[in-house]
Design an enzyme around this catalytic site. Sequence first.
Site, mmCIF file in Angstrom:
data_model
loop_
_atom_site.group_PDB
_atom_site.id
_atom_site.type_symbol
_atom_site.label_atom_id
_atom_site.label_comp_id
_atom_site.label_asym_id
_atom_site.label_seq_id
_atom_site.Cartn_x
_atom_site.Cartn_y
_atom_site.Cartn_z
ATOM 1 N N LYS A 14 0.804 -1.247 -0.109
ATOM 2 C CA LYS A 14 -0.070 -0.085 -0.110
ATOM 3 C C LYS A 14 0.678 1.170 -0.020
ATOM 4 C CE LYS A 14 -2.313 -0.478 3.922
ATOM 5 N NZ LYS A 14 -1.718 -1.854 4.371
ATOM 6 N N ARG A 88 -9.523 0.528 9.205
ATOM 7 C CA ARG A 88 -8.947 -0.626 9.454
ATOM 8 C C ARG A 88 -9.900 -1.400 10.429
ATOM 9 N NH1 ARG A 88 -2.918 0.693 8.930
ATOM 10 N NH2 ARG A 88 -1.905 -1.111 9.594
ATOM 11 N N ARG A 126 11.981 -5.850 4.792
ATOM 12 C CA ARG A 126 11.798 -4.567 4.653
ATOM 13 C C ARG A 126 13.028 -3.912 5.605
ATOM 14 N NH1 ARG A 126 5.722 -2.363 4.782
ATOM 15 N NH2 ARG A 126 5.970 -2.296 7.146
ATOM 16 N N ARG A 159 12.000 -1.516 10.842
ATOM 17 C CA ARG A 159 11.135 -0.979 11.708
ATOM 18 C C ARG A 159 10.788 -1.777 12.977
ATOM 19 N NH1 ARG A 159 6.027 1.163 8.245
ATOM 20 N NH2 ARG A 159 4.821 -0.397 9.697
ATOM 21 N N ARG A 170 0.532 -8.198 13.856
ATOM 22 C CA ARG A 170 -0.258 -7.092 12.928
ATOM 23 C C ARG A 170 -1.012 -8.057 11.799
ATOM 24 N NH1 ARG A 170 4.737 -4.681 10.331
ATOM 25 N NH2 ARG A 170 3.417 -3.323 9.212
#
Length: 223
Positions: A14, A88, A126, A159, A170
């Site tokens: 996204k 969400r 990531r 992160r 998550r």
Amino acid sequence: MKAIVLFGSPGSGKGTQAKLLTQCLKVPHISTGDMLRERVRGAELGNAVAETMQSGALVSDELVNAMVEERLARPDTADGFILDGYPRTLAQADRLIRWLDERGVREVVVHLAVDYNVIIARLMGRRQCPRCGTLYNLASQPPHKAGFCDLDGARLVIREDDSEPVIRERLDSYERQTRPVWEHLRAVGRRVIELDASAGTPEVVFQEICQAIEVVQPAPPEK
Ligand code: AMP
């Protein structure tokens, strides 16, 4: 008015697609995750919010709804916006629908559907530039110089919420609270598009989004 809601699980791309769309459409990218991180860094939001985010759970609807409404009220959204990471929950979706309907804004919801195993691999690989926010992926989009941002040379970081237990939480929050939002948006007749974003490069997925958005643009009024 180009109101686009990017929908998908963590790691579905996204953020990357929102950045490409914002450059192309010249409307602001509104990421609730980025806004929350910025406010936590600036000590505008307290430890409780930071801890919730670090655990991978969702922060309260009240906080996020108020933050988004305040952002949408700014003049730079007059020609449209790209929502990334919002709504969400069902409560957030209903609030957004009310906001859009009250203003006669017709949004397009784009769901980036990605296979679960691909998501895990993406999130684990990531890396992000702490200075400019550019995202890299060790497998699919590594930086030219390992460990450093191509744009400003800053040392890349993982992160905090990209560690394995947090990734699982998550994805759990997504399954429990966010996937039902997608079903709900379809059920109440919003304009939704689903794209398979598992295999294509970000550029290919971007082309598909552009084509899909064209297809659902409203027809000109009949003369
Ligand atoms: P993101 O960068 O979109 O993955 O968001 C990072 C974290 O911010 C999430 O794991 C949540 O803790 C929080 N967050 C972002 N957007 C929302 C939202 N719409 N509702 C609740 N929490 C959110």
